[in-house]
Structure formats: structure tokens, C-alpha cells
Design an enzyme around this catalytic site. Sequence first.
Site: not given
Ligand code: IVH
Length: 673
Positions: A35, A37-38, A84-85, A115, A117, A119, A138, A227, A315, A411, A414, A429, A435
Site C-alpha cells: 500500500d 508504494e501505491y 475515501s480519505l 481513531e 485506521k 487495514d 465499497r 466507524y 499514515k 546439516c 553437525c 537434521c 547436533c
Molecule cells: S472513515 C468519509 N474511519 O479508510 C470517511 N475510514 O481511505 C470515510 N478506514 O474506505 C471513511 N479505518 O476502508 C474511516 N476509522 C476509520 C477507518 C477508515 C479504516 C478505511 C476505510 C475507507 C478508507 C478511506
Amino acid sequence: MTTKADAAARIETLRAEIRHHDRQYYELDTPEIPDSEYDRLFAELQALEREHPELLAPDSPTQRVGGQADTAFAAVRHIEPMRSLANAFSEQDVIDFDRRNRERLGVEAVAYTAEPKFDGLAVNLRYRDGVLIGAATRGDGETGEDITANVRTIDAVPKRLEGETPAGILEVRGEVYMTRSGFERMNKLQAEKGDKVFANPRNAAAGSLRQLDPEITKARPLTMVSYGVGAMEGERPGSHFALLERLRSWGFRVSEEVRQVRGVDSCLDYYRSLGEKRDALDFEIDGVVYKVDSFEDQAKLGFVARAPRWAVAHKFPALEKRTTLLDIDVQVGRTGAITPVAILDPVEVAGVMVSRATLHNEDEIRRKDIHIGDMVWVRRAGDVIPEVVSVIDPDKRDTSRTRAFTMPTECPVCGAPVVRPEGEAVARCTAGLTCKAQLSASIQHFASRRAMDIEGLGEKLVDLVVANGMVGDVADLYRVTEAQWGELPRMGKRSAENLVVALERSKETTLARFIYALGIPGVGEVTARTLANEWGDLDAVRHADGETLERVQDVGPIIAGQIVAFFAEAHNHAVIDDLLALGIHWPAPVKAASTDDSLVTGKTFVLTGTLEAMTRDEAKEALLARGAKVSGSVSKKTDYVVAGRDPGSKLDKATALGVTVLSESELGELLTS
Ligand code: IVH
């Protein structure tokens, strides 16, 4: 500044790459790059597009939310899109985020919810009048895949809401993930069956969630944490934090790590403290999410393109890094297993220097197509030993600088023949305890903290006394004199003295520890404890036949066979008798005396905070020895929460759920009653 032509070309490459990786990630569950690298590619594209706004295109990956929905599952449109965030990679990014919020809201300080994040995979649950009616991935944020049947198999997903049920439609958002321990267990099983082995818990969760047969999903250790919400009829609480409380009251799992914080400094404190805990958590998190707490303020801030302005994902450093695999070494373990180990060009992975990583076995090296000299992705996840995940561009490898690995036939320690029985993955071994590598590893295990707990007797020291012939088996350890310890290199008088005291102290132990310390193949701490609890007597264990052993919980035919084989060796009996003669002893079995009528038998405990008279480990051991269960988190199934000093959120949860809370001294009374 790059020229426009250069930028255009690079943008095009980046978009194609990102699209490719989106597909690998979202649709095929087989990402080719970590991730981190992405994120790097994505950030580079975003930066170039910012620098050259005229090159921005509506179909750029930066303008979309995620991958396209796959066809294997029916498409479902989310009522409210799943956004997404935006990512923050540095403290400065977070400071800027907070400054923009303060400016836009015209306030001095902003209250946030901070909170973890998680994975895993985002899912959207749909409820009507409090009943689960659908679940979807999603997908591209607007439309996901219908995975209702699979999600229904997850215990942490309420099928019907508890308490004051909301009328009408409710969308609940959260993350489905696999715990690290669950992942390890599952991968081991998969490998034994010759099935697909997953690179990390996230991929395992994704693969499990997108099974066509829900029975398969059911067998996978998935869980979910909630969440947020999407569409919601009826009245919403005023803040995100209050909403999480409400989700909790409806029966959703909400992270115990969620905190309300004020101002950016508190955000960053939270980030650092969660970062310190990261390795110890049984689930993977890749950062922290800060969300403006007030919904009114969130509405004022609104959205840009794919993400809300009111939230950001800060991150953590990546758990995967790239480096060169310089060589492959082989290690001989306690049971003679020969494990290939990658020698790496040292690289820092999430705060720890990594220079060696396990390659498991020969088949694993073939499966991953690993050659000496390759560039590889290395992963370090918590306390788990670092691992080589995959080779970077194996098709482009320079064959003049790389070479294949072959397993030694002798081995390396020994010289005894190495055999790999038909159908087994592990080469061994054949020399047994003659040994020195096997002997050394056995002694290290014997001395380890959870076994005999001989403080100060580390790996190097054991290697040394084995190498120079001072110790031929574990019992010999107790015969080495203070003077002899003292003559060893780098051993002062003081250390020798301490070591002798530690050895003497280790003689007072428990039966469970002693059985575990013997290092019987297949008998870990849990099995050792079960054997000790059930029988309370070493002789019973030593002389049991396979059938009797199999009646013990968690002991199957394989482990029973290994225990019988261990005690079929006269040498092992001789060493045990020797140890007993040297004075190793344990208290009379608790079971015979009081387990059956102990007040704690069968009860589930959660220990939280700092205890004064004993450590949490000791309290746990005492409870387990009396047939109680000890769990890491509070739920409705918890009978007692024992609260020490600074108990934290587990105490709050216990109070909220009406679970009985005990002080340390009350626990002491229960234990002795
Ligand atoms: S909130 C509008 N809270 O992160 C906000 N996302 O890049 C919507 N994720 O698709 C997401 N922990 O898969 C939120 N505590 C958290 C999270 C969280 C992991 C993931 C989720 C989302 C991605 C957003």
C-alpha cells in the site's frame, strides 16, 4: 519544475500504473505492491496534477474513489456514496489540515475524534427497522458488490440491532478485517492443505469476504469494527463521538482506541501513543484518522472530489520495504527443522532495522520464485518474524547477478544427513540432540521466560556453553558452578552470581511451565497448561497412551503421537529424573484441591490496568490454573473485569455493559476462596 511534455508523459504512466494496481487490489485481491508504494504513486500523480492543472482529467484515478465493482457478485448502489480519505504523511500535513479547518470554521481550536485506521476492507451494512437486509463492498464508492450472505457469517455484525432500534433505513460503515493471530492460524492451515497462502491479513480478509460459498467465509476468522454511518433516517446525534456510542449501544463493535481530542497537538500525541502500541495490537492499522467531531462543522467543511475536508488519514510508516536479498542462510531449530533465512541488505521497516527474514521452507522459496541477489519486498508485522513477501519484477532479474538456492543435504552444524520426508515441507537434521544446534535451541527454549524463566541465560551464552561442551543436556545447566560461569568471556563475577541465583530460583516452577519447557514437539504453552490442569501430575503425562491423551481438549492424534514418541525415548526420562533429583519442583496440583468448586472456574475475566501485588501475567496464570478464561476485550460474555491502576477504556465498557468490576484485592479473595 518539470516541462509540460515530461509531466504529461509521467502523468500518463502513473495513471496507467495506478489503474492496474487498483484492479489488482480491489478486484483480484492480489496486490503486486504494498500500500505504501501505491500511496507514493498516488501522491506523485496528485502533485503533478496540482502543478499542471490543465492536465487534470475527469477519469484520472485521483478523481475516483476506488476500483470498479466486479461481476461475480450483484452490484448494489450505496444510498449515500462511500468516500475515501485524504492522506497525511507527515506532522506538517496534519498541522496544515487543522489550520485549514480552524480558518474555515473561524475557531481557535477544533475538537476531533481520533481513531485507528484499520487495514481491512470497507463495508456498508444496510438495516431496515433494525434488521440487517444487505451488505456491500465499497466498490467504486457509488456501487459495490453484494456480499450479504458472506457478511452474515461474521459474528461481530449484528443481524438485528439491540436497544432502541432506529426506524427506517440505516447504513452502517466499518472495516472487516482479520486479526494477526487469526491470519497466522488460517495461513498455516491453508499451507497444510496446499491452498492459497495470503501475503497479509488484509488480503486474507479480502479473499475471505469475496468467496462464492459463504460456508468458506464462515470458517475464516473475520471480524468487523464500525466507524460511521451513511444514510440514516431519523435523528442523528450531534457529534461523531456520540454516534459511535450509539452504534455501540446497538450492538456494533466500536474500537476501544477511539478518543475525543482537542487541537492538533492532542491529535499528534494520540498518533504517537497509538504508534507505540501498534506492534502489540492483534490487528493491523496503517494510521490514525482524525475527524472533526461536530456534525454541524463537518457539514460546513464539506467535500473535495473524493474525500471529505473534515477528515484525514495520518499514515504510519509502511510495514513493507524494498531491499536486496544478499544471501540465504540455513538455521537448525530445536526439532532439527532446517529453516532457510534471508540475509538482507539492512533496511528500516516501521522503526526497526531488519537484516534477516524467514523464508519458511524450500517450497516457499520455489513458490515465491526467490533467487539470491533479488530485489524483494520485506514485511515486518508486529512481533511476527520479518518475512520476504515477494520478488520485485522477477521477469527483469539479472541472471548474471542472481542465483537459485539449493537446500543443503548435510546439516550445516553437525554434518549429519538432512532428510525431507515424503509429503512434508520441512527438511530436518537427523542427528537429534547430538547436533549442537538442536541442543542449543532446546536449552534456549527450556530457559525462556514462559518456560523455566532463567533470567540472564540468553542465546549467546547458551551457544557458548554448548559449543565448549560444558552442557550436554538441560539438567547440566544446574551443575555449572558460579566459578565456571564466571570464567566465560564477557561474564563478570556479578553476572555469574546472578545467573546462579536465577537458576536456583527457576527450580520452583509450575507443572505447566515444566511440561512446556521440555519442548515436546507440538506441545505449546496452552496444551502444556491443559495437560497440567487436567491431570495435575507429571507421571500421568509421562506414561499416558495415545488414546488417553486424545481425550484431553485440543490434543489430536498428531500431538498425542508426538507426546508418546517423546516419552518413548529413554534419554528424555533420564533427563527428567535428573532434573527432579536436582530439586525442580512445583506446588501440588490446584485442580485436585479446589478447581472444581473454585469460584472462578468457567468464568471469563478481563484484566486491565496495573496490578500491584502481582503482574497481569501472574494473575492470568493463577486464573487459568483454576479453570477460568482470560480474555483481552470486554463483551457481554465477560463475567468479571479486574481493574488495576489506570484501567482505561475497558473499565468504561464494563460499566456500560453492567459487567461486575473487581479490585485487585477482591480478585485475591476469589482466588484463595
Ligand atoms: S472513515 C468519509 N474511519 O479508510 C470517511 N475510514 O481511505 C470515510 N478506514 O474506505 C471513511 N479505518 O476502508 C474511516 N476509522 C476509520 C477507518 C477508515 C479504516 C478505511 C476505510 C475507507 C478508507 C478511506
